[in-house]
Structure formats: structure tokens, C-alpha cells
Scaffold this active site. Sequence first.
Site, PDB file in Angstrom:
ATOM      1  N   LEU A   1     -12.361 -10.509   6.173  1.00  0.00           N
ATOM      2  CA  LEU A   1     -11.125  -9.996   6.463  1.00  0.00           C
ATOM      3  C   LEU A   1     -10.827 -10.793   7.212  1.00  0.00           C
ATOM      4  O   LEU A   1     -11.197 -10.922   8.259  1.00  0.00           O
ATOM      5  CB  LEU A   1     -11.582  -8.464   7.161  1.00  0.00           C
ATOM      6  CG  LEU A   1     -10.079  -7.650   7.771  1.00  0.00           C
ATOM      7  CD1 LEU A   1      -9.918  -6.919   6.961  1.00  0.00           C
ATOM      8  CD2 LEU A   1     -11.325  -6.923   8.833  1.00  0.00           C
ATOM      9  N   HIS A   2      -9.660 -11.058   7.193  1.00  0.00           N
ATOM     10  CA  HIS A   2      -8.467 -11.349   8.873  1.00  0.00           C
ATOM     11  C   HIS A   2      -6.922 -10.683   8.887  1.00  0.00           C
ATOM     12  O   HIS A   2      -6.161 -10.468   7.401  1.00  0.00           O
ATOM     13  CB  HIS A   2      -8.663 -13.763   8.076  1.00  0.00           C
ATOM     14  CG  HIS A   2      -7.737 -13.317   6.941  1.00  0.00           C
ATOM     15  ND1 HIS A   2      -9.143 -13.303   5.669  1.00  0.00           N
ATOM     16  CD2 HIS A   2      -6.585 -13.775   6.194  1.00  0.00           C
ATOM     17  CE1 HIS A   2      -8.061 -13.617   4.463  1.00  0.00           C
ATOM     18  NE2 HIS A   2      -6.613 -13.882   5.396  1.00  0.00           N
ATOM     19  N   GLN A   3      -6.772 -10.243   9.871  1.00  0.00           N
ATOM     20  CA  GLN A   3      -5.304 -10.121  10.465  1.00  0.00           C
ATOM     21  C   GLN A   3      -4.668 -10.871  10.798  1.00  0.00           C
ATOM     22  O   GLN A   3      -4.755 -12.141  10.916  1.00  0.00           O
ATOM     23  CB  GLN A   3      -5.620  -8.716  11.525  1.00  0.00           C
ATOM     24  CG  GLN A   3      -4.063  -8.482  11.592  1.00  0.00           C
ATOM     25  CD  GLN A   3      -4.591  -6.973  12.003  1.00  0.00           C
ATOM     26  OE1 GLN A   3      -4.344  -6.239  11.377  1.00  0.00           O
ATOM     27  NE2 GLN A   3      -4.355  -7.156  13.783  1.00  0.00           N
TER      28      GLN A   3
END
Length: 155
Positions: free
Chosen positions: A116-118
Site C-alpha cells: 500500500l502506498h498513498q
Amino acid sequence: MAYIQGENKPESDHSDGCPFCRLVESGKPDDDTLIVARDELVFAILNLYPYNPGHLMVLPYRHVADYTELTPEETVAVAEYTQHAMRVIREVSAPHGFNIGLNQGPVAGAGIAAHLHQHVVPRWGGDSNFMPVIGHTKVLPQLLGETRKLLADAW
């Protein structure tokens, strides 16, 4: 083209193949890995294939793929780090706006779906020009190392 051709993409969904996990565990200095800042649960790293100068990502250290897999503490840490990233980018380069987002799964555009990466993407009026359409390239007026230093120093 390196991004489109899959350069640096993991071969599996496991953490041992994850480029984000490998960078964090590499022991290299942050300025070599493009890591801008670290916290207890999350870190911020420049995107190797940025849409705009200052495009960074906020990630949990823990290798999880889906937003629903974050602990409540990680969810808060990602949100707070994203807010801080916006403040720092505003201080360093005065963007007119931001795109903030999570791409969940390959079909949604996640290049590295397993971790996950924003995205935190600074935007300026007119930042899209003829180069991507005619020249099939994007002009970035600043090298990643220079951008990382500015953001890390301001962090």
C-alpha cells in the site's frame, strides 16, 4: 518508458520481492533511497517515476496491500504523514493544489499493488503541456536527489 516497461516492478507479491521493503531494509542512507522522512509506523519516499516534481508516497512499513488491512494506528499515521507532506511541499514549492490517492489493485493503476502506498502529487496550473502528447515525455525541472534534499530538509 522504464515504468511502462515494468522496470523495478516486483516479481511476486511477497515482501522479499517488494522494492519498498528492500529499500527500507537495505541499510543505505535515506538520500540514496529517496526516502524523505521516517516515522515509527510509516515513511515518505519520492516516487521514482513522478508525475510532477515533489511527487511522493506515504507507506506503512508493514507489507500490506489493501487499505482495509491497516491497523487503526497505521491508518492515522498514513493520514497524519500525508497532511505533513502537503505542508512541507507547500513550503518548498508552493503548488496550487494536490492529487492525493491510493490505487488499490493493478486494475486501478497500482504499479506495486502488494505494498500500500498513498500518492501525494503537487499540482500547478498549466502543469500539463504539449510534451507528454507530442514528445511522449514529461519534463521535470528538478532532479530527484535535489527534490529529496529540499523536502527532507524542510521535513
